[in-house]
Design a protein around this motif. Sequence first.
Motif: not given
Length: 424
Positions: A297-304, A400-402, A405-408
């Motif tokens: 599953f994707s947890c990359n919130y930085n994707l365009d 969990f690392s993502s 980072n998303a919270l930061k």
Amino acid sequence: MGDSLSELVKMKLHLSKVIDGCRLGVLTHLGRKGTQSMEIPGCLLYTKMGSAPHLTHDTLQMVQGVPVVTQLSLSTLVELHEVLAEYKEGIGKFIGMPESILYCSLHDSVTRFPSGYNNNKSVSTWGSGGRTELTPSKFMALQQVIQPDWFQCLSDGDTVAEQISKKRAKKSVDRSLSFLDECLQLQEKSPELQQSLMIGVIEGGDVLEERLRSAKETSKRPVAGFLLDGFQTDAMAKKTKHELLSRVVAELPEDKPRLIHGIGRPDEVLECIERGVDIFESFFPYEVTERGCALSFSCNYNLDPEAAVLEEDEESDMKGKKDENLKDGTLSGAQEFTSFEINLKEKRYQDDFRPLVNGCTCYCCENHSRAYVHHLLVTNELLAGVLLMIHNFQHYFGFFSSIRNALKEDRLHQLRGIVGRQAF
């Protein structure tokens, strides 16, 4: 009693950000030397008697982002009581993990156990040797020989059965508070447990009044943190769970960590984080591995937007596979296939030479293909479990690392949207 115990609690929680209930921070002064720390939101390392399933200590080193705190379940350690009592140096050294921070929970979230065996004097656990009745004195005697860094206090969490009565919910709280008081008294008299931190347990089933009473009363005791028990996936309706979590967490002090058991799916983890939960288990990657599946599953919130669409399209046919898997009789009950994984036992993967997840940096994905793992699974090779466990753990810990980072970056809503779109 309260003052003397509270002086021993060296662990400190430093919150750097609280946004709409989500807490970002770090737990410091962990371990016997007080030199380790843990970022929150975070998870525990799931183990079977101190060993990560399918992995040796050496192969576990191949996994990136392994949690600082290792989880053991008391139900699997009961039969070691006499051995540990004779050994006298605690479970950490006994299992070859003397430097690890160990958290001892009461039950294993993967294992279902029968209902109706708790009473006012004892709580039952279930292990390979059957049922064990634990009174507070027997429970604390076990903790004395285990010598964990953290441990869940004895509690009556047998409230998951459908539509429990208010009377039963009240009993769960009354018993748990009584057990807590007795365990605190026993801890004060135990030299072996002076450096161990007790986690108070919030019970009460799906009855708001009892949940709030449990939270308020437990908060008055000198515990190091709080466990939100009885909220696992099938415990109650989602709306009820969300309301209870929000109301209960509001009653807890902000300067102590909140743990939860039985929540593993990524979408449910995010829902709990949005309601103030800090620490989760990592049994979900193990369950996925046991199904012969790989987390994908994707947890990359930085994707365009274009890249995000391409990534979703890669596994878009997964959603149509659930009914097929169920028809084949390969999945049932707690082992039900989820949309966050791919079932590598399926024939369509026998000629798929891509990594399990494109871009994944785990040992399995960098060295082996879906076709190879499919072959290992259908020929019942033990290596299949090893490779899947390495991948699934690393993927989950990276999730969990993502989150952190998303919270930061104040972008948790984007991560929530990406994970939410993958859920069904």
